[in-house]
Design a protein around this motif. Sequence first.
Motif, PDB file in Angstrom:
ATOM      1  N   THR A   1      -5.356  -4.403 -10.710  1.00  0.00           N
ATOM      2  CA  THR A   1      -5.924  -3.158 -10.201  1.00  0.00           C
ATOM      3  C   THR A   1      -5.104  -1.958 -10.649  1.00  0.00           C
ATOM      4  O   THR A   1      -5.644  -0.924 -11.058  1.00  0.00           O
ATOM      5  CB  THR A   1      -6.013  -3.191  -8.666  1.00  0.00           C
ATOM      6  OG1 THR A   1      -6.802  -4.318  -8.264  1.00  0.00           O
ATOM      7  CG2 THR A   1      -6.644  -1.926  -8.129  1.00  0.00           C
ATOM      8  N   THR A   2      -3.781  -2.091 -10.598  1.00  0.00           N
ATOM      9  CA  THR A   2      -2.922  -1.008 -11.073  1.00  0.00           C
ATOM     10  C   THR A   2      -3.079  -0.802 -12.571  1.00  0.00           C
ATOM     11  O   THR A   2      -3.214   0.337 -13.045  1.00  0.00           O
ATOM     12  CB  THR A   2      -1.449  -1.302 -10.742  1.00  0.00           C
ATOM     13  OG1 THR A   2      -1.281  -1.294  -9.313  1.00  0.00           O
ATOM     14  CG2 THR A   2      -0.527  -0.260 -11.356  1.00  0.00           C
ATOM     15  N   VAL A  23      -1.785  -0.158  -4.686  1.00  0.00           N
ATOM     16  CA  VAL A  23      -1.314  -1.346  -3.976  1.00  0.00           C
ATOM     17  C   VAL A  23      -0.583  -2.174  -5.022  1.00  0.00           C
ATOM     18  O   VAL A  23      -1.205  -2.756  -5.909  1.00  0.00           O
ATOM     19  CB  VAL A  23      -2.473  -2.146  -3.346  1.00  0.00           C
ATOM     20  CG1 VAL A  23      -1.930  -3.391  -2.660  1.00  0.00           C
ATOM     21  CG2 VAL A  23      -3.240  -1.277  -2.354  1.00  0.00           C
ATOM     22  N   ASP A  24       0.741  -2.205  -4.920  1.00  0.00           N
ATOM     23  CA  ASP A  24       1.528  -2.802  -5.987  1.00  0.00           C
ATOM     24  C   ASP A  24       2.862  -3.279  -5.424  1.00  0.00           C
ATOM     25  O   ASP A  24       3.257  -2.915  -4.309  1.00  0.00           O
ATOM     26  CB  ASP A  24       1.759  -1.786  -7.109  1.00  0.00           C
ATOM     27  CG  ASP A  24       1.971  -2.444  -8.456  1.00  0.00           C
ATOM     28  OD1 ASP A  24       0.964  -2.777  -9.114  1.00  0.00           O
ATOM     29  OD2 ASP A  24       3.129  -2.643  -8.842  1.00  0.00           O
ATOM     30  N   ALA A  35       6.666   4.152   0.146  1.00  0.00           N
ATOM     31  CA  ALA A  35       6.875   2.825   0.711  1.00  0.00           C
ATOM     32  C   ALA A  35       8.318   2.681   1.182  1.00  0.00           C
ATOM     33  O   ALA A  35       9.241   3.184   0.523  1.00  0.00           O
ATOM     34  CB  ALA A  35       6.566   1.750  -0.330  1.00  0.00           C
ATOM     35  N   PRO A  36       8.559   2.006   2.316  1.00  0.00           N
ATOM     36  CA  PRO A  36       9.942   1.831   2.772  1.00  0.00           C
ATOM     37  C   PRO A  36      10.733   0.973   1.798  1.00  0.00           C
ATOM     38  O   PRO A  36      10.256  -0.063   1.326  1.00  0.00           O
ATOM     39  CB  PRO A  36       9.778   1.128   4.124  1.00  0.00           C
ATOM     40  CG  PRO A  36       8.428   0.493   4.078  1.00  0.00           C
ATOM     41  CD  PRO A  36       7.581   1.383   3.226  1.00  0.00           C
ATOM     42  N   MET A  37      11.943   1.416   1.482  1.00  0.00           N
ATOM     43  CA  MET A  37      12.828   0.678   0.588  1.00  0.00           C
ATOM     44  C   MET A  37      14.003   0.136   1.393  1.00  0.00           C
ATOM     45  O   MET A  37      15.148   0.576   1.251  1.00  0.00           O
ATOM     46  CB  MET A  37      13.295   1.583  -0.549  1.00  0.00           C
ATOM     47  CG  MET A  37      12.210   1.928  -1.546  1.00  0.00           C
ATOM     48  SD  MET A  37      11.646   0.453  -2.438  1.00  0.00           S
ATOM     49  CE  MET A  37      10.466   1.181  -3.571  1.00  0.00           C
ATOM     50  N   ASP A  62       0.872  -1.183   0.000  1.00  0.00           N
ATOM     51  CA  ASP A  62       0.000   0.000   0.000  1.00  0.00           C
ATOM     52  C   ASP A  62       0.905   1.228   0.000  1.00  0.00           C
ATOM     53  O   ASP A  62       1.647   1.445   0.958  1.00  0.00           O
ATOM     54  CB  ASP A  62      -0.890  -0.039   1.242  1.00  0.00           C
ATOM     55  CG  ASP A  62      -2.011   0.970   1.188  1.00  0.00           C
ATOM     56  OD1 ASP A  62      -1.992   1.843   0.297  1.00  0.00           O
ATOM     57  OD2 ASP A  62      -2.905   0.898   2.046  1.00  0.00           O
ATOM     58  N   GLN A  63       0.859   2.019  -1.057  1.00  0.00           N
ATOM     59  CA  GLN A  63       1.820   3.110  -1.192  1.00  0.00           C
ATOM     60  C   GLN A  63       1.201   4.321  -1.872  1.00  0.00           C
ATOM     61  O   GLN A  63       0.244   4.202  -2.643  1.00  0.00           O
ATOM     62  CB  GLN A  63       3.043   2.644  -1.995  1.00  0.00           C
ATOM     63  CG  GLN A  63       2.705   2.078  -3.362  1.00  0.00           C
ATOM     64  CD  GLN A  63       3.889   1.430  -4.049  1.00  0.00           C
ATOM     65  OE1 GLN A  63       4.891   2.106  -4.340  1.00  0.00           O
ATOM     66  NE2 GLN A  63       3.795   0.142  -4.313  1.00  0.00           N
TER      67      GLN A  63
END
Length: 248
Positions: free
Chosen positions: A226-227, A151-152, A172-174, A128-129
């Motif tokens: 969805t994306t 959401v990907d 999103a955390p990398m 979720d980003q």
Amino acid sequence: MRILAITGGHSYDRAAFADLLDALPGEVTWREHPDAAIGPDDLADHDVSLHYDMPGTLPEPHDPPDSLRECLRTARETGHGYVVLHHAIASWANWDDWAEFVGGRYLYRPGTVRGTPRPDSGYRHAVDQRITVQDATHPVTAGLPDHLDLVDETYLCEVFEDSVTPLLRTDAPMTDDVHFSTALAMSGQRDERAGWQHDEGSSLVGWCRTNGASRLVYLQPGDTATTLAHPGYRSLVANSLSWAARSS
């Protein structure tokens, strides 16, 4: 706009991708590996290539054909455009020129990138980003809202930020504590990270660059149906194709 879409070499939602192609502004020719070999003559009949493929990597890395090498060698003069989506950054694991052409590299096993030893890359599904536009004045992001909520899948991989123009960043955390080791997955240990370490990665998930007369856009999102159906994402892909094809 004449678009050459290329798939294969990696699993994907075929129906969702077909729907995306139907929504694009242009005439689409769709080729799929192993019958997607391309050379300069094929590209001469199209303005831009849309890569959603991942050849030359699985089950074992192998070298690209000379015809594809020639495509990249001559891109600076031909001006053929490229739009590279999601897993296509991981194509041709043994071919350094592909990584330099795209602007980043996904490693299935530890390797050397730009002369430096690097660990294998990481992946994380269904993240979720919020993806934020970095340059609202660029034609690729024209007409988009200032952010897209998706959401990907995310990739913890090599991004050559010094060689590209940033367009999109994720919140999103990398980091390696939330991603999984690709090398472990290749050995049958899917969604594991025991013993795997990776530096914090780039938040850049969309960029463009030029290779002589050739324009290229890379978009990291694109894993889910969805994306692929998201109106903002479809606008992003359409804009990318138009810019890379020099039709806008």
